[in-house]
Design a protein around this motif. Structure first.
Motif, PDB file in Angstrom:
ATOM      1  N   GLN A   1     -12.226  -0.971   1.641  1.00 55.79           N
ATOM      2  CA  GLN A   1     -10.915  -0.667   2.187  1.00 55.79           C
ATOM      3  C   GLN A   1     -10.448   0.684   1.665  1.00 55.79           C
ATOM      4  O   GLN A   1     -10.438   0.929   0.471  1.00 55.79           O
ATOM      5  CB  GLN A   1      -9.917  -1.746   1.779  1.00 55.79           C
ATOM      6  CG  GLN A   1      -8.517  -1.524   2.316  1.00 55.79           C
ATOM      7  CD  GLN A   1      -7.572  -2.635   1.874  1.00 55.79           C
ATOM      8  OE1 GLN A   1      -7.987  -3.582   1.200  1.00 55.79           O
ATOM      9  NE2 GLN A   1      -6.325  -2.528   2.261  1.00 55.79           N
ATOM     10  N   VAL A   2     -10.048   1.538   2.596  1.00 56.69           N
ATOM     11  CA  VAL A   2      -9.585   2.870   2.224  1.00 56.69           C
ATOM     12  C   VAL A   2      -8.249   2.773   1.501  1.00 56.69           C
ATOM     13  O   VAL A   2      -7.300   2.175   1.997  1.00 56.69           O
ATOM     14  CB  VAL A   2      -9.433   3.748   3.475  1.00 56.69           C
ATOM     15  CG1 VAL A   2      -8.788   5.080   3.107  1.00 56.69           C
ATOM     16  CG2 VAL A   2     -10.787   3.968   4.138  1.00 56.69           C
ATOM     17  N   GLN A   3      -8.207   3.345   0.316  1.00 59.84           N
ATOM     18  CA  GLN A   3      -6.947   3.418  -0.420  1.00 59.84           C
ATOM     19  C   GLN A   3      -6.734   4.832  -0.923  1.00 59.84           C
ATOM     20  O   GLN A   3      -7.629   5.428  -1.511  1.00 59.84           O
ATOM     21  CB  GLN A   3      -6.945   2.430  -1.594  1.00 59.84           C
ATOM     22  CG  GLN A   3      -6.851   0.977  -1.165  1.00 59.84           C
ATOM     23  CD  GLN A   3      -6.611   0.034  -2.336  1.00 59.84           C
ATOM     24  OE1 GLN A   3      -7.040   0.318  -3.445  1.00 59.84           O
ATOM     25  NE2 GLN A   3      -5.936  -1.057  -2.088  1.00 59.84           N
ATOM     26  N   SER A  25      -9.887   5.601  -3.337  1.00 61.75           N
ATOM     27  CA  SER A  25     -10.705   4.466  -3.765  1.00 61.75           C
ATOM     28  C   SER A  25     -11.045   3.620  -2.540  1.00 61.75           C
ATOM     29  O   SER A  25     -10.422   3.735  -1.491  1.00 61.75           O
ATOM     30  CB  SER A  25      -9.973   3.624  -4.810  1.00 61.75           C
ATOM     31  OG  SER A  25      -8.771   3.104  -4.278  1.00 61.75           O
ATOM     32  N   GLY A  26     -12.062   2.789  -2.714  1.00 67.10           N
ATOM     33  CA  GLY A  26     -12.459   1.910  -1.625  1.00 67.10           C
ATOM     34  C   GLY A  26     -13.383   2.565  -0.622  1.00 67.10           C
ATOM     35  O   GLY A  26     -13.865   1.910   0.305  1.00 67.10           O
ATOM     36  N   PHE A  27     -13.628   3.839  -0.782  1.00 68.97           N
ATOM     37  CA  PHE A  27     -14.555   4.546   0.094  1.00 68.97           C
ATOM     38  C   PHE A  27     -15.007   5.796  -0.645  1.00 68.97           C
ATOM     39  O   PHE A  27     -14.461   6.161  -1.676  1.00 68.97           O
ATOM     40  CB  PHE A  27     -13.884   4.928   1.427  1.00 68.97           C
ATOM     41  CG  PHE A  27     -12.857   6.031   1.320  1.00 68.97           C
ATOM     42  CD1 PHE A  27     -11.631   5.805   0.679  1.00 68.97           C
ATOM     43  CD2 PHE A  27     -13.097   7.281   1.842  1.00 68.97           C
ATOM     44  CE1 PHE A  27     -10.675   6.804   0.584  1.00 68.97           C
ATOM     45  CE2 PHE A  27     -12.155   8.290   1.746  1.00 68.97           C
ATOM     46  CZ  PHE A  27     -10.940   8.055   1.108  1.00 68.97           C
ATOM     47  N   SER A 114      -5.899   7.274   8.043  1.00 65.73           N
ATOM     48  CA  SER A 114      -5.309   6.416   7.033  1.00 65.73           C
ATOM     49  C   SER A 114      -4.612   7.291   6.014  1.00 65.73           C
ATOM     50  O   SER A 114      -5.046   8.420   5.772  1.00 65.73           O
ATOM     51  CB  SER A 114      -6.399   5.578   6.355  1.00 65.73           C
ATOM     52  OG  SER A 114      -5.844   4.699   5.403  1.00 65.73           O
TER      53      SER A 114
END
Length: 125
Positions: A1-3, A25-27, A114
């Motif tokens: 999950q893109v954060q 984070s998450g990617f 995002s």
């Protein structure tokens, strides 16, 4: 999950400087173009800058050209926005975002996939 998490905002006097950070984070952000945009009350969203993942090429809005500098530290998964000679009209919530558009197109300042929750920048005496 893109954060994406922005930090570094605050209150600064006109002519002052701030450095914003965007922690990803998450990617793996090293594969993506990262942009900064801002949103001021009663104004439309405005793209500020973007930086590529491949050659670190950049693009800036005319309103910030020569005053803001975008950079990235892929080892830290972080993108920065150094803002110098700040003006009251720079007051806004600043967001970092992922975009599919390369800096050379300029569309990296217009379309985002995002983004984070933003950090407030206030420029006032």
């Amino acid at each position: 999950q893109v954060q994406l998490e922005e930090s570094g905002g605050g209150l600064v006097q006109p002519g002052g400087s701030l450095r914003l950070s965007c922690a990803a984070s998450g990617f793996n952000p090293t594969f993506y173009v990262i942009s900064w945009f801002r949103q001021a009350p009663r104004k439309e969203r405005e793209g500020v800058s973007c930086i590529s993942a491949s050659d670190y090429s950049t693009h800036y809005a005319d309103s910030v050209k020569g005053r803001f500098t975008i950079s990235r530290d892929d080892a830290k998964n972080t993108v920065y926005l150094q803002m110098n000679n700040l003006k009251p009209e720079d007051t806004a919530v600043y967001y970092c975002a992922v975009t599919h558009w390369a800096p050379r197109t300029g569309r990296c300042l217009l379309e985002f996939v995002s983004w984070g929750r933003g950090t407030q920048v206030t420029v006032a005496s």
